[in-house]
Design a protein around this motif. Structure first.
Motif, PDB file in Angstrom:
ATOM      1  N   UNK A  26       0.858  -1.176   0.000  1.00 58.40           N
ATOM      2  CA  UNK A  26       0.000   0.000   0.000  1.00 58.40           C
ATOM      3  C   UNK A  26       0.895   1.226   0.000  1.00 58.40           C
ATOM      4  N   UNK A  27       0.730   2.053  -1.022  1.00 52.60           N
ATOM      5  CA  UNK A  27       1.528   3.272  -1.135  1.00 52.60           C
ATOM      6  C   UNK A  27       0.767   4.478  -0.595  1.00 52.60           C
ATOM      7  N   UNK A  28       1.489   5.525  -0.278  1.00 53.13           N
ATOM      8  CA  UNK A  28       0.876   6.748   0.232  1.00 53.13           C
ATOM      9  C   UNK A  28      -0.166   7.257  -0.759  1.00 53.13           C
ATOM     10  N   UNK A  29      -1.355   7.560  -0.256  1.00 54.38           N
ATOM     11  CA  UNK A  29      -2.421   8.081  -1.100  1.00 54.38           C
ATOM     12  C   UNK A  29      -3.314   7.036  -1.728  1.00 54.38           C
ATOM     13  N   UNK A  30      -2.995   5.751  -1.536  1.00 46.41           N
ATOM     14  CA  UNK A  30      -3.846   4.678  -2.070  1.00 46.41           C
ATOM     15  C   UNK A  30      -5.158   4.606  -1.294  1.00 46.41           C
ATOM     16  N   UNK A  31      -6.158   4.024  -1.933  1.00 46.99           N
ATOM     17  CA  UNK A  31      -7.439   3.719  -1.291  1.00 46.99           C
ATOM     18  C   UNK A  31      -7.683   2.240  -1.596  1.00 46.99           C
ATOM     19  N   UNK A  32      -7.308   1.393  -0.652  1.00 47.96           N
ATOM     20  CA  UNK A  32      -7.420  -0.052  -0.830  1.00 47.96           C
ATOM     21  C   UNK A  32      -8.683  -0.566  -0.156  1.00 47.96           C
ATOM     22  N   UNK A  33      -9.500  -1.282  -0.904  1.00 49.10           N
ATOM     23  CA  UNK A  33     -10.690  -1.898  -0.338  1.00 49.10           C
ATOM     24  C   UNK A  33     -10.471  -3.413  -0.280  1.00 49.10           C
ATOM     25  N   UNK A  34     -10.684  -3.986   0.907  1.00 46.22           N
ATOM     26  CA  UNK A  34     -10.528  -5.418   1.115  1.00 46.22           C
ATOM     27  C   UNK A  34     -11.903  -6.062   1.081  1.00 46.22           C
ATOM     28  N   UNK A  35     -12.115  -6.967   0.141  1.00 41.67           N
ATOM     29  CA  UNK A  35     -13.407  -7.626  -0.012  1.00 41.67           C
ATOM     30  C   UNK A  35     -13.230  -9.136   0.049  1.00 41.67           C
ATOM     31  N   UNK A  36     -14.344  -9.848   0.197  1.00 44.16           N
ATOM     32  CA  UNK A  36     -14.317 -11.312   0.262  1.00 44.16           C
ATOM     33  C   UNK A  36     -15.530 -11.819   1.013  1.00 44.16           C
ATOM     34  N   UNK A  37     -15.725 -13.116   0.945  1.00 46.05           N
ATOM     35  CA  UNK A  37     -16.862 -13.720   1.620  1.00 46.05           C
ATOM     36  C   UNK A  37     -16.697 -13.637   3.140  1.00 46.05           C
ATOM     37  N   UNK A  38     -17.787 -13.849   3.883  1.00 44.66           N
ATOM     38  CA  UNK A  38     -17.704 -13.923   5.339  1.00 44.66           C
ATOM     39  C   UNK A  38     -16.765 -15.046   5.743  1.00 44.66           C
ATOM     40  N   UNK A  39     -15.921 -14.770   6.738  1.00 47.59           N
ATOM     41  CA  UNK A  39     -14.993 -15.790   7.210  1.00 47.59           C
ATOM     42  C   UNK A  39     -13.721 -15.890   6.402  1.00 47.59           C
ATOM     43  N   UNK A  40     -13.545 -14.964   5.435  1.00 48.52           N
ATOM     44  CA  UNK A  40     -12.355 -15.011   4.585  1.00 48.52           C
ATOM     45  C   UNK A  40     -11.114 -14.455   5.281  1.00 48.52           C
ATOM     46  N   UNK A  41     -11.314 -13.805   6.417  1.00 50.13           N
ATOM     47  CA  UNK A  41     -10.166 -13.294   7.163  1.00 50.13           C
ATOM     48  C   UNK A  41      -9.948 -11.795   7.038  1.00 50.13           C
ATOM     49  N   UNK A  42     -10.958 -11.069   6.585  1.00 47.61           N
ATOM     50  CA  UNK A  42     -10.796  -9.620   6.378  1.00 47.61           C
ATOM     51  C   UNK A  42     -10.520  -8.886   7.692  1.00 47.61           C
ATOM     52  N   UNK A  43     -11.343  -9.121   8.702  1.00 47.27           N
ATOM     53  CA  UNK A  43     -11.136  -8.445   9.994  1.00 47.27           C
ATOM     54  C   UNK A  43      -9.867  -8.937  10.683  1.00 47.27           C
ATOM     55  N   UNK A  44      -9.535 -10.212  10.478  1.00 50.80           N
ATOM     56  CA  UNK A  44      -8.291 -10.760  11.031  1.00 50.80           C
ATOM     57  C   UNK A  44      -7.098 -10.049  10.417  1.00 50.80           C
ATOM     58  N   UNK A  45      -7.180  -9.773   9.122  1.00 48.86           N
ATOM     59  CA  UNK A  45      -6.106  -9.046   8.444  1.00 48.86           C
ATOM     60  C   UNK A  45      -5.965  -7.640   9.000  1.00 48.86           C
ATOM     61  N   UNK A  46      -7.086  -6.966   9.236  1.00 47.20           N
ATOM     62  CA  UNK A  46      -7.039  -5.616   9.803  1.00 47.20           C
ATOM     63  C   UNK A  46      -6.315  -5.631  11.156  1.00 47.20           C
ATOM     64  N   UNK A  47      -6.644  -6.613  11.994  1.00 46.03           N
ATOM     65  CA  UNK A  47      -5.989  -6.714  13.304  1.00 46.03           C
ATOM     66  C   UNK A  47      -4.491  -6.930  13.155  1.00 46.03           C
ATOM     67  N   UNK A  48      -4.115  -7.709  12.146  1.00 41.59           N
ATOM     68  CA  UNK A  48      -2.689  -7.958  11.911  1.00 41.59           C
ATOM     69  C   UNK A  48      -1.995  -6.685  11.430  1.00 41.59           C
ATOM     70  N   UNK A  49      -2.649  -5.917  10.561  1.00 44.04           N
ATOM     71  CA  UNK A  49      -2.066  -4.672  10.073  1.00 44.04           C
ATOM     72  C   UNK A  49      -1.885  -3.663  11.201  1.00 44.04           C
ATOM     73  N   UNK A  50      -2.755  -3.751  12.212  1.00 44.43           N
ATOM     74  CA  UNK A  50      -2.675  -2.845  13.369  1.00 44.43           C
ATOM     75  C   UNK A  50      -1.672  -3.320  14.415  1.00 44.43           C
ATOM     76  N   UNK A  51      -1.145  -4.529  14.202  1.00 40.81           N
ATOM     77  CA  UNK A  51      -0.211  -5.086  15.181  1.00 40.81           C
ATOM     78  C   UNK A  51      -0.895  -5.705  16.377  1.00 40.81           C
ATOM     79  N   UNK A  52      -2.215  -5.925  16.281  1.00 40.73           N
ATOM     80  CA  UNK A  52      -2.969  -6.525  17.382  1.00 40.73           C
ATOM     81  C   UNK A  52      -2.948  -8.047  17.316  1.00 40.73           C
ATOM     82  N   UNK A  53      -2.511  -8.571  16.195  1.00 47.41           N
ATOM     83  CA  UNK A  53      -2.458 -10.019  16.009  1.00 47.41           C
ATOM     84  C   UNK A  53      -1.224 -10.349  15.186  1.00 47.41           C
ATOM     85  N   UNK A  54      -0.473 -11.362  15.611  1.00 45.53           N
ATOM     86  CA  UNK A  54       0.724 -11.761  14.880  1.00 45.53           C
ATOM     87  C   UNK A  54       0.376 -12.749  13.772  1.00 45.53           C
ATOM     88  N   UNK A  55       0.991 -12.605  12.588  1.00 46.94           N
ATOM     89  CA  UNK A  55       0.779 -13.582  11.531  1.00 46.94           C
ATOM     90  C   UNK A  55       1.308 -14.949  11.955  1.00 46.94           C
TER      91      UNK A  55
END
Length: 237
Positions: A26-55
Protein backbone atom coordinates in the motif's frame (compact mmCIF):
# COMPACT_ATOMS: atom_id res chain seq x y z
CA UNK A 1 8.85 3.07 -0.73
CA UNK A 2 5.48 1.60 0.25
CA UNK A 3 3.78 2.67 3.48
CA UNK A 4 2.72 -0.90 4.24
CA UNK A 5 4.12 -4.19 2.92
CA UNK A 6 2.54 -7.59 3.47
CA UNK A 7 4.87 -10.45 2.48
CA UNK A 8 3.85 -14.14 2.31
CA UNK A 9 1.50 -13.68 5.28
CA UNK A 10 -0.60 -16.50 6.68
CA UNK A 11 -3.29 -15.63 9.23
CA UNK A 12 -5.43 -17.74 11.52
CA UNK A 13 -6.41 -18.48 15.10
CA UNK A 14 -6.18 -21.47 17.43
CA UNK A 15 -3.84 -23.12 14.94
CA UNK A 16 -6.41 -22.97 12.13
CA UNK A 17 -5.43 -21.12 8.95
CA UNK A 18 -7.94 -18.55 7.69
CA UNK A 19 -6.04 -17.08 4.75
CA UNK A 20 -2.53 -17.53 3.41
CA UNK A 21 -0.01 -16.33 0.83
CA UNK A 22 -1.00 -12.68 1.22
CA UNK A 23 1.33 -10.38 -0.74
CA UNK A 24 0.50 -6.74 -1.32
CA UNK A 25 1.80 -3.22 -0.88
CA UNK A 26 0.00 0.00 0.00
CA UNK A 27 1.53 3.27 -1.14
CA UNK A 28 0.88 6.75 0.23
CA UNK A 29 -2.42 8.08 -1.10
CA UNK A 30 -3.85 4.68 -2.07
CA UNK A 31 -7.44 3.72 -1.29
CA UNK A 32 -7.42 -0.05 -0.83
CA UNK A 33 -10.69 -1.90 -0.34
CA UNK A 34 -10.53 -5.42 1.11
CA UNK A 35 -13.41 -7.63 -0.01
CA UNK A 36 -14.32 -11.31 0.26
CA UNK A 37 -16.86 -13.72 1.62
CA UNK A 38 -17.70 -13.92 5.34
CA UNK A 39 -14.99 -15.79 7.21
CA UNK A 40 -12.35 -15.01 4.58
CA UNK A 41 -10.17 -13.29 7.16
CA UNK A 42 -10.80 -9.62 6.38
CA UNK A 43 -11.14 -8.44 9.99
CA UNK A 44 -8.29 -10.76 11.03
CA UNK A 45 -6.11 -9.05 8.44
CA UNK A 46 -7.04 -5.62 9.80
CA UNK A 47 -5.99 -6.71 13.30
CA UNK A 48 -2.69 -7.96 11.91
CA UNK A 49 -2.07 -4.67 10.07
CA UNK A 50 -2.67 -2.85 13.37
CA UNK A 51 -0.21 -5.09 15.18
CA UNK A 52 -2.97 -6.53 17.38
CA UNK A 53 -2.46 -10.02 16.01
CA UNK A 54 0.72 -11.76 14.88
CA UNK A 55 0.78 -13.58 11.53
CA UNK A 56 1.24 -17.36 11.69
CA UNK A 57 3.99 -16.79 9.13
CA UNK A 58 5.26 -14.01 6.89
CA UNK A 59 5.88 -10.35 7.69
CA UNK A 60 3.98 -7.07 7.80
CA UNK A 61 6.24 -4.02 7.72
CA UNK A 62 5.71 -0.27 7.56
CA UNK A 63 7.71 2.16 5.47
CA UNK A 64 7.94 5.88 4.69
CA UNK A 65 8.47 6.57 8.39
CA UNK A 66 5.00 5.27 9.22
CA UNK A 67 4.78 3.81 12.72
CA UNK A 68 2.12 1.31 13.74
CA UNK A 69 0.98 3.86 16.34
CA UNK A 70 0.33 6.35 13.52
CA UNK A 71 -2.44 4.30 11.91
CA UNK A 72 -5.91 5.62 12.69
CA UNK A 73 -8.50 2.88 13.23
CA UNK A 74 -12.28 2.96 12.89
CA UNK A 75 -13.56 -0.44 14.15
CA UNK A 76 -16.98 -2.00 13.90
CA UNK A 77 -19.03 -0.77 16.84
CA UNK A 78 -20.53 -3.02 19.49
CA UNK A 79 -23.79 -2.22 21.28
CA UNK A 80 -21.84 -1.40 24.43
CA UNK A 81 -19.64 1.09 22.57
CA UNK A 82 -22.68 2.81 21.05
CA UNK A 83 -23.92 3.49 24.59
CA UNK A 84 -20.63 4.97 25.82
CA UNK A 85 -21.34 7.81 28.35
CA UNK A 86 -18.71 10.34 27.30
CA UNK A 87 -18.86 13.65 25.46
CA UNK A 88 -18.00 13.95 21.78
CA UNK A 89 -15.01 16.15 22.63
CA UNK A 90 -13.65 13.60 25.11
CA UNK A 91 -13.88 10.77 22.60
CA UNK A 92 -12.23 12.75 19.79
CA UNK A 93 -9.43 13.90 22.10
CA UNK A 94 -8.76 10.30 23.14
CA UNK A 95 -7.33 9.74 19.68
CA UNK A 96 -4.36 11.83 20.82
CA UNK A 97 -3.48 9.65 23.82
CA UNK A 98 -0.52 8.03 22.06
CA UNK A 99 0.96 11.49 21.53
CA UNK A 100 0.65 12.56 25.16
CA UNK A 101 3.54 10.45 26.42
CA UNK A 102 3.76 10.71 30.19
CA UNK A 103 1.73 13.92 30.32
CA UNK A 104 -1.67 13.42 32.05
CA UNK A 105 -3.25 16.23 30.04
CA UNK A 106 -3.72 17.50 26.48
CA UNK A 107 -1.78 20.55 25.29
CA UNK A 108 -3.45 23.65 23.86
CA UNK A 109 -2.17 22.66 20.41
CA UNK A 110 -3.66 19.16 20.71
CA UNK A 111 -7.03 20.55 21.76
CA UNK A 112 -6.97 22.90 18.78
CA UNK A 113 -6.05 20.02 16.47
CA UNK A 114 -8.97 17.94 17.78
CA UNK A 115 -11.27 20.92 17.25
CA UNK A 116 -10.15 21.19 13.63
CA UNK A 117 -10.92 17.51 13.04
CA UNK A 118 -14.41 18.00 14.45
CA UNK A 119 -14.90 21.01 12.20
CA UNK A 120 -13.60 19.02 9.23
CA UNK A 121 -16.27 16.38 9.85
CA UNK A 122 -19.10 18.81 10.67
CA UNK A 123 -19.50 17.72 14.31
CA UNK A 124 -18.00 20.72 16.13
CA UNK A 125 -21.49 21.80 17.20
CA UNK A 126 -21.88 18.43 18.93
CA UNK A 127 -18.69 18.66 21.02
CA UNK A 128 -20.46 18.86 24.39
CA UNK A 129 -23.14 16.29 23.49
CA UNK A 130 -23.12 12.83 25.05
CA UNK A 131 -21.94 10.27 22.50
CA UNK A 132 -24.75 7.80 23.21
CA UNK A 133 -27.36 10.47 22.37
CA UNK A 134 -26.11 10.78 18.78
CA UNK A 135 -27.43 9.10 15.64
CA UNK A 136 -25.48 6.24 14.08
CA UNK A 137 -24.07 8.49 11.36
CA UNK A 138 -23.00 11.14 13.88
CA UNK A 139 -21.30 8.49 16.01
CA UNK A 140 -19.32 7.26 13.01
CA UNK A 141 -18.17 10.81 12.29
CA UNK A 142 -17.03 11.15 15.91
CA UNK A 143 -15.04 7.93 15.67
CA UNK A 144 -13.56 9.02 12.35
CA UNK A 145 -12.49 12.33 13.91
CA UNK A 146 -10.89 10.34 16.74
CA UNK A 147 -9.02 8.22 14.19
CA UNK A 148 -7.83 11.37 12.41
CA UNK A 149 -6.43 12.67 15.70
CA UNK A 150 -4.31 9.54 15.87
CA UNK A 151 -2.84 10.05 12.41
CA UNK A 152 -2.81 12.17 9.29
CA UNK A 153 -1.23 9.40 7.27
CA UNK A 154 -3.30 6.21 7.19
CA UNK A 155 -6.82 5.13 8.17
CA UNK A 156 -8.00 1.54 8.63
CA UNK A 157 -11.77 1.24 8.46
CA UNK A 158 -13.67 -1.96 9.28
CA UNK A 159 -17.16 -1.83 7.72
CA UNK A 160 -17.55 1.93 8.44
CA UNK A 161 -21.12 2.15 7.11
CA UNK A 162 -22.57 -0.96 8.75
CA UNK A 163 -26.09 -0.26 10.03
CA UNK A 164 -26.35 3.20 8.48
CA UNK A 165 -29.24 4.24 6.23
CA UNK A 166 -28.56 4.81 2.49
CA UNK A 167 -28.34 8.63 2.74
CA UNK A 168 -25.88 8.57 5.63
CA UNK A 169 -23.96 5.73 3.98
CA UNK A 170 -23.40 7.83 0.87
CA UNK A 171 -22.33 10.82 2.98
CA UNK A 172 -19.84 8.64 4.85
CA UNK A 173 -18.36 7.22 1.65
CA UNK A 174 -18.03 10.72 0.18
CA UNK A 175 -16.36 11.95 3.36
CA UNK A 176 -13.82 9.11 3.35
CA UNK A 177 -13.13 9.71 -0.34
CA UNK A 178 -12.55 13.41 0.39
CA UNK A 179 -10.05 12.59 3.15
CA UNK A 180 -8.22 10.37 0.68
CA UNK A 181 -8.22 12.70 -2.33
CA UNK A 182 -8.08 16.13 -0.72
CA UNK A 183 -6.07 15.41 2.43
CA UNK A 184 -3.87 12.69 0.91
CA UNK A 185 -4.68 10.19 3.66
CA UNK A 186 -4.12 6.55 2.74
CA UNK A 187 -7.29 4.49 3.26
CA UNK A 188 -7.59 0.74 3.85
CA UNK A 189 -11.21 -0.30 4.19
CA UNK A 190 -12.93 -3.65 4.77
CA UNK A 191 -16.31 -3.72 3.06
CA UNK A 192 -19.09 -6.02 1.91
CA UNK A 193 -20.25 -3.27 -0.44
CA UNK A 194 -18.52 -4.19 -3.71
CA UNK A 195 -20.39 -1.42 -5.57
CA UNK A 196 -18.87 1.23 -3.30
CA UNK A 197 -15.49 -0.50 -3.43
CA UNK A 198 -15.42 -0.30 -7.22
CA UNK A 199 -16.64 3.32 -7.18
CA UNK A 200 -14.31 4.79 -4.58
CA UNK A 201 -11.23 2.57 -4.20
CA UNK A 202 -8.04 2.83 -6.23
CA UNK A 203 -7.06 -0.78 -5.45
CA UNK A 204 -8.88 -3.99 -4.52
CA UNK A 205 -7.68 -6.91 -2.41
CA UNK A 206 -10.07 -9.84 -2.75
CA UNK A 207 -9.24 -12.57 -0.27
CA UNK A 208 -10.45 -16.06 0.45
CA UNK A 209 -8.48 -18.97 1.89
CA UNK A 210 -5.90 -17.77 -0.64
CA UNK A 211 -5.83 -14.30 -2.23
CA UNK A 212 -7.96 -14.13 -5.36
CA UNK A 213 -6.87 -10.70 -6.58
CA UNK A 214 -4.74 -7.69 -5.72
CA UNK A 215 -4.32 -4.70 -7.99
CA UNK A 216 -6.01 -1.66 -9.46
CA UNK A 217 -9.80 -1.62 -9.44
CA UNK A 218 -9.89 -1.10 -13.21
CA UNK A 219 -8.15 -4.45 -13.63
CA UNK A 220 -10.27 -6.14 -10.98
CA UNK A 221 -13.59 -5.52 -12.73
CA UNK A 222 -12.19 -7.18 -15.87
CA UNK A 223 -11.31 -10.44 -14.09
CA UNK A 224 -13.63 -13.43 -13.76
CA UNK A 225 -13.73 -13.11 -9.97
CA UNK A 226 -14.38 -9.36 -10.23
CA UNK A 227 -17.19 -9.85 -12.73
CA UNK A 228 -18.85 -12.66 -10.77
CA UNK A 229 -18.64 -10.80 -7.47
CA UNK A 230 -19.96 -7.49 -8.80
CA UNK A 231 -22.78 -9.25 -10.67
CA UNK A 232 -23.73 -11.26 -7.56
CA UNK A 233 -23.78 -8.15 -5.35
CA UNK A 234 -25.68 -6.21 -8.00
CA UNK A 235 -28.32 -8.89 -8.04
CA UNK A 236 -28.95 -8.42 -4.33
CA UNK A 237 -29.90 -4.75 -4.66
Amino acid sequence: MAQLICSDVTLGYEGKTVTENLNFEVNAGDYLCIVGENGAGKSTLIKALLGLKNPMSGTITTGERLKSTEIGYLPQQTLIQKDFPASVKEIVLSGLLNKCGLRPFYTKEQKEFAKKQMERLNIAHLSSKCYRELSGGQQQRVLLARALCATGKMLLLDEPVAGLDPKVTKEMYELISSLNKEDGITVIMVSHDITAAVKYASHILHISHTPLFFGKKEDYIKTDIGKSFTEAMGGEE
